[in-house]
Design an enzyme around this catalytic site. Structure first.
Site, PDB file in Angstrom:
ATOM      1  N   LEU A 112       1.013  -1.238  -0.054  1.00 56.79           N
ATOM      2  CA  LEU A 112      -0.154  -0.066   0.003  1.00 56.79           C
ATOM      3  C   LEU A 112       0.653   1.297  -0.028  1.00 56.79           C
ATOM      4  O   LEU A 112       1.951   1.287   0.513  1.00 56.79           O
ATOM      5  CB  LEU A 112      -0.887   0.116   1.166  1.00 56.79           C
ATOM      6  CG  LEU A 112      -1.686  -1.119   1.239  1.00 56.79           C
ATOM      7  CD1 LEU A 112      -2.456  -1.434   2.826  1.00 56.79           C
ATOM      8  CD2 LEU A 112      -3.111  -0.950   0.139  1.00 56.79           C
ATOM      9  N   ASN A 126      -0.478  -5.189  10.980  1.00 54.77           N
ATOM     10  CA  ASN A 126      -0.336  -6.152   9.813  1.00 54.77           C
ATOM     11  C   ASN A 126       0.397  -7.537  10.713  1.00 54.77           C
ATOM     12  O   ASN A 126       0.960  -7.158  11.457  1.00 54.77           O
ATOM     13  CB  ASN A 126       0.658  -5.698   8.638  1.00 54.77           C
ATOM     14  CG  ASN A 126       1.025  -6.808   7.894  1.00 54.77           C
ATOM     15  OD1 ASN A 126       0.239  -7.405   7.370  1.00 54.77           O
ATOM     16  ND2 ASN A 126       2.435  -7.099   7.576  1.00 54.77           N
ATOM     17  N   HIS A 128       2.924 -10.538  10.008  1.00 57.95           N
ATOM     18  CA  HIS A 128       3.901 -10.783   9.204  1.00 57.95           C
ATOM     19  C   HIS A 128       4.601 -12.247   9.676  1.00 57.95           C
ATOM     20  O   HIS A 128       4.853 -12.195  10.695  1.00 57.95           O
ATOM     21  CB  HIS A 128       4.865  -9.842   9.135  1.00 57.95           C
ATOM     22  CG  HIS A 128       5.941 -10.112   7.999  1.00 57.95           C
ATOM     23  ND1 HIS A 128       5.918 -10.173   6.773  1.00 57.95           N
ATOM     24  CD2 HIS A 128       7.474 -10.622   8.598  1.00 57.95           C
ATOM     25  CE1 HIS A 128       7.148 -10.263   6.101  1.00 57.95           C
ATOM     26  NE2 HIS A 128       7.917 -10.809   7.171  1.00 57.95           N
ATOM     27  N   SER A 155       5.107 -11.625  13.669  1.00 55.99           N
ATOM     28  CA  SER A 155       4.954 -10.417  14.157  1.00 55.99           C
ATOM     29  C   SER A 155       3.759  -9.630  13.983  1.00 55.99           C
ATOM     30  O   SER A 155       3.360 -10.201  12.777  1.00 55.99           O
ATOM     31  CB  SER A 155       6.164  -9.420  13.730  1.00 55.99           C
ATOM     32  OG  SER A 155       7.331 -10.338  13.855  1.00 55.99           O
ATOM     33  N   ASP A 164       6.937  -3.343   6.122  1.00 58.07           N
ATOM     34  CA  ASP A 164       7.277  -4.307   7.084  1.00 58.07           C
ATOM     35  C   ASP A 164       8.320  -3.773   8.358  1.00 58.07           C
ATOM     36  O   ASP A 164       8.788  -4.243   8.843  1.00 58.07           O
ATOM     37  CB  ASP A 164       7.616  -5.597   6.830  1.00 58.07           C
ATOM     38  CG  ASP A 164       6.613  -6.392   6.001  1.00 58.07           C
ATOM     39  OD1 ASP A 164       5.662  -6.239   5.965  1.00 58.07           O
ATOM     40  OD2 ASP A 164       7.341  -7.215   5.095  1.00 58.07           O
TER      41      ASP A 164
HETATM   42  C1  GRF Z   1      -0.593 -16.089   6.805  1.00 58.55           C
HETATM   43  O1  GRF Z   1       0.409 -16.984   6.895  1.00 58.55           O
HETATM   44  C2  GRF Z   1       0.423 -14.412   7.064  1.00 58.55           C
HETATM   45  O2  GRF Z   1       1.508 -14.701   7.704  1.00 58.55           O
HETATM   46  C3  GRF Z   1       0.870 -14.136   5.378  1.00 58.55           C
HETATM   47  O3  GRF Z   1      -0.466 -14.679   4.808  1.00 58.55           O
HETATM   48  C4  GRF Z   1      -0.908 -15.581   5.531  1.00 58.55           C
HETATM   49  C5  GRF Z   1      -2.479 -15.373   5.665  1.00 58.55           C
HETATM   50  O4  GRF Z   1      -3.162 -16.546   5.924  1.00 58.55           O
HETATM   51  N1  GRF Z   1       1.013 -12.809   5.300  1.00 58.55           N
HETATM   52  P1  GRF Z   1      -4.637 -16.503   6.140  1.00 58.55           P
HETATM   53  O5  GRF Z   1      -5.177 -15.904   4.598  1.00 58.55           O
HETATM   54  O6  GRF Z   1      -5.283 -16.028   7.134  1.00 58.55           O
HETATM   55  O7  GRF Z   1      -5.129 -18.025   5.973  1.00 58.55           O
END
Ligand code: GRF
Length: 235
Positions: A112, A126, A128, A155, A164
């Protein structure tokens, strides 16, 4: 004198908007916790940039308003990518109409712009899949397995214009098993995500973590350890 338990019960739930791109397992955890009454939130809407994302089905099944702003257009311009500016214009209008108190990026896979983040109607967090500041960006599990690191995790951080890089609020940790494939490690980390995300939002609803104060570098409490708050959640 007001009764504390009454005031907790009377206080309004935190209005949360969730942005997704994928399976939505983290969204599901928030829906389940909200419905169980264990998280004082109201999910006011979900935005997906992927039409086929299972997260869309999950939101629909829970009767939560969903807006799909697919990055692949249909009709005459089929297959053309919706520009990020167009996505952001629509997303901003939608978020403004929902008036959330908090915006959660839960597996949202578009980067974004600073304008969108700075102009958002609520603070944004977010999830991560790494122990930031290590392994920003993609393929975090592959990269950690190729390293000498002994532990890994996920995180929850404040979203800022730099990818991030906002203040890390919370982290969940596990011990790396070098025998794990990236897929196995991803599954283990995802279990941690399902705990750390609601835990973090709970801390926000209770005012323990105040994102606006954190952004202004004013969050301080003699009772809180320094951020990020870490949970060792080995599994
Ligand atoms: C997660 O593992 C997150 O860390 C990553 O995308 C995945 C999303 O999983 N950024 P979900 O769509 O909540 O099942």
């Amino acid at each position: 004198m007001p009764n504390m338990s009454d005031s907790y019960q009377d206080s309004k739930p935190l209005k949360v908007a969730v942005l997704v791109s994928g399976s939505g397992s983290n969204l599901q955890v928030l829906i389940d916790a909200m419905k169980a009454g264990s998280l004082p939130i109201e999910i006011v809407g979900v935005i997906s940039n992927v039409k086929e994302a299972y997260a869309v089905t999950r939101a629909e099944q829970a009767d939560i308003p969903v807006t799909v702003l697919s990055h692949i257009t249909e009709g005459e311009n089929a297959g053309k990518r919706m520009g990020i500016k167009t996505f952001e214009r629509h997303a901003t209008a939608q978020l403004n109409s929902w008036q959330p108190d908090l915006i959660v990026l839960a597996g949202f896979m578009r980067v974004l712009s600073a304008d969108f983040i700075d102009g958002a109607p609520a603070p944004m967090i977010n999830l991560h899949p790494s122990l930031l500041p290590k392994y920003k960006g993609l393929d975090t599990h592959e990269r950690v397995l190729a390293s000498d690191d002994t532990h890994h995790g996920c995180s929850v951080h404040v979203v800022t214009a730099e990818l991030d890089a906002g203040q890390v609020l919370t982290q969940a940790l596990l011990a790396i098993d070098k025998q794990n494939s990236p897929e196995q490690l991803q599954k283990r980390v995802q279990k941690l995500e399902h705990k750390i995300l609601p835990w973090t939002i709970l801390l926000i609803t209770k005012g323990v973590l105040d994102i606006e104060a954190i952004n202004a570098q004013q969050q301080s409490s003699e009772y809180l350890p320094a951020l990020p708050l870490q949970l060792w959640l080995d599994n």
